[in-house]
Design an enzyme around this catalytic site. Structure first.
Site: not given
Ligand code: GLU
Length: 500
Positions: A257-258
């Site tokens: 996600k990051r």
């Protein structure tokens, strides 16, 4: 005739469906559907982690599976012969399997304390060898162990792993892997209260659900020898395994996600991707029909999908290809299908507080299809294209700058086109196209020079449908009103420029 296959996708519901997991689900589904009537796709929810497996998370996961169109033959809401399909409701099965293993003495109770295990671990570290449980409780007399457990002494249950052997995992994708049992050690299968650990519950369920092929990410490969030992101890056939290459981001790093702008199916749904295009795009992350074909219908994927052509090496996401595949699917749709898909995206996924909320509803989906089906690679792009239809009319900063730059030519063009459109006998697309192209001839200007000021005056933006389509959709009165106002604006801008 193909042999019956039963496959499953067994997510731990944490709310969002990661693209890597979605790809595993898809391959299972394609494999089952490829087998036609002989194929069964099971969805099993591995919700033993009560803290993370909330009913909301389960519902959210199911919503994403439904969106992705991977319909299950057995699972939540579709009861089958092996219900229930939630691990949290299958405790009695694990207890029965554990009792069986106690009876055959394939498992034993281990009372080693955390301190004792830490000491073993430290000793292993000092000798630079991997930590493997010593087996200290292996030969405790059963009656003693039972008495201690009944007296409430803390313990776990371990599998008695056959000594001196090598466990071989056969895998359709990665080939055979050998694991020395001595390095696996007697691993824990259940806690003192009989609640199973992941490997144990997974094997009990796969055996009972008669799963023939376990298709999953190769991050699970290290669990597999332990599972093979459990199948044998329980007296079950070992299923075929297919461990899939990890799905990586475009930079080769683990999808996260990051780091990556899109790592979940939900994000693709929100961005206005079509489920069939996502199925197509994800299928290609680790598999290919022939090394070249990209855009494929789901029927074609089902026809050609085959585990033997799954790549061994890790597979990188290419968001550019995914978007272009989506554009291909969207353009190839029947307009009514496109319109239904657009309406579903708009009503089910576009957040109510999105700045595009109003533009997304300014016309019927069927009109949107007519105006922009050819232009948009995702449904998420559509509202921006429709923004020119909103009232009151506004001009974006970028359009305003570029409009001002059209200068004297711009004024000439507008002065010419306004009476032409006023006089047009019928305001049809064909008549508009002819009038606009004719203006370029009459003014002896390149079409681009003629269309630009008209486009900015009429749409107020740099992103809009085709020029005659836009004017036609606005209608004669609104178009003329905007052209006249645009002319004033341009004259005023020119006067300001002279003064400055
Ligand atoms: N619940 C496990 C997971 O989500 C399932 C692994 C498997 O497919 O065996 O990773």
């Amino acid at each position: 005739m193909t042999a019956p296959v039963r496959v499953r996708f067994a997510p731990s519901p944490t709310g969002t469906l990661h693209l890597g997991s979605a790809r595993s689900a898809l391959y299972n589904w394609l494999f089952a559907r490829h087998a036609g009537a002989e194929g069964t796709y099971v969805l099993r929810i591995e919700d033993t982690d009560a803290a993370r497996s909330t009913p909301e998370n389960v519902e959210q996961a199911l919503r994403v599976f439904r969106w992705l169109g991977l319909d299950w033959d057995e699972g939540p809401g579709v009861e089958g012969p092996h219900a229930p399909y939630f691990q949290s409701q299958r405790g009695d099965r694990y207890t029965a399997a554990l009792d069986q293993l106690f009876a055959s003495q394939d498992v034993y109770r281990c009372f080693c304390t955390k301190e004792e295990l830490d000491a073993e671990r430290a000793a292993a570290q000092a000798e630079k060898r991997p930590f493997v449980y010593s087996g200290r409780c292996r030969d405790l007399p059963v009656a003693d162990a039972v008495a201690r457990a009944e007296a409430g002494e803390a313990h776990v249950v371990r599998l008695r792993v056959p000594e001196g052997e090598v466990t071989v995992v056969h895998d359709v994708v990665v080939g055979d892997s050998e694991f020395e049992n001595a390095l696996l050690g007697d691993f824990v299968v259940a806690r003192a209260d009989g609640s199973p650990l992941y490997n144990f519950a997974n094997v009990v369920d796969d055996a009972e659900m008669r799963i023939t092929h376990v298709i999953r990410g190769n991050d699970h490969l290290s669990n597999t020898p332990r599972q093979v030992l459990l199948y044998r101890a329980l007296g079950h056939d070992v299923p075929a395994f297919a461990h899939l290459p990890m799905v990586l981001g475009p930079d080769g790093a683990k999808l996260s996600k990051r780091r990556h702008h899109t790592s979940t199916v939900e994000q693709l749904a929100l961005a206005g991707y079509a489920p069939e295009a996502v199925r197509n795009g994800l299928a290609l992350v680790g598999w290919s029909k022939d090394g070249e074909t990209t855009t494929m219908s789901t029927a074609e994927l089902v026809e050609h999908f085959d585990l033997t052509r799954v790549k061994k090496s890790s597979a990188q996401m290419d968001y550019g290809i995914l978007a272009s595949i989506n554009g291909d699917h969207l353009r190839a749709m029947e307009p009514v299908t496109w319109a239904d898909g657009y309406a579903a995206w708009r009503d089910e996924w576009l957040p109510a507080d999105d700045p595009h909320h109003e533009a997304a509803r300014v016309v019927e989906p069927s009109v949107a299809a007519r105006l922009v089906q050819e232009k948009c690679a995702t449904w998420g792009e559509v509202p921006e294209y429709l923004g020119f239809l909103l009232e009151p009319f506004t001009m974006s900063e970028e359009a305003s700058k570029r409009f001002a730059k059209t200068g004297d030519d711009g004024v000439r063009v507008l002065d010419h086109i306004i009476p032409v459109l006023e006089a047009l006998p019928s305001f049809t697309l064909e008549a508009l196209e002819a009038a606009l192209r004719g203006a370029a001839d009459d003014l002896e200007l390149k079409p681009g020079k003629v269309f630009a000021p008209i486009r900015f005056a009429v749409t107020g933006r740099t992103i809009a449908p085709g020029l005659w389509e836009s004017i036609h959709e606005l209608g004669r009165d609104r178009s003329l009103e905007r052209l006249r106002a645009g002319r004033e604006r341009l004259v005023a801008a020119a006067a300001e420029a002279v003064e400055a």
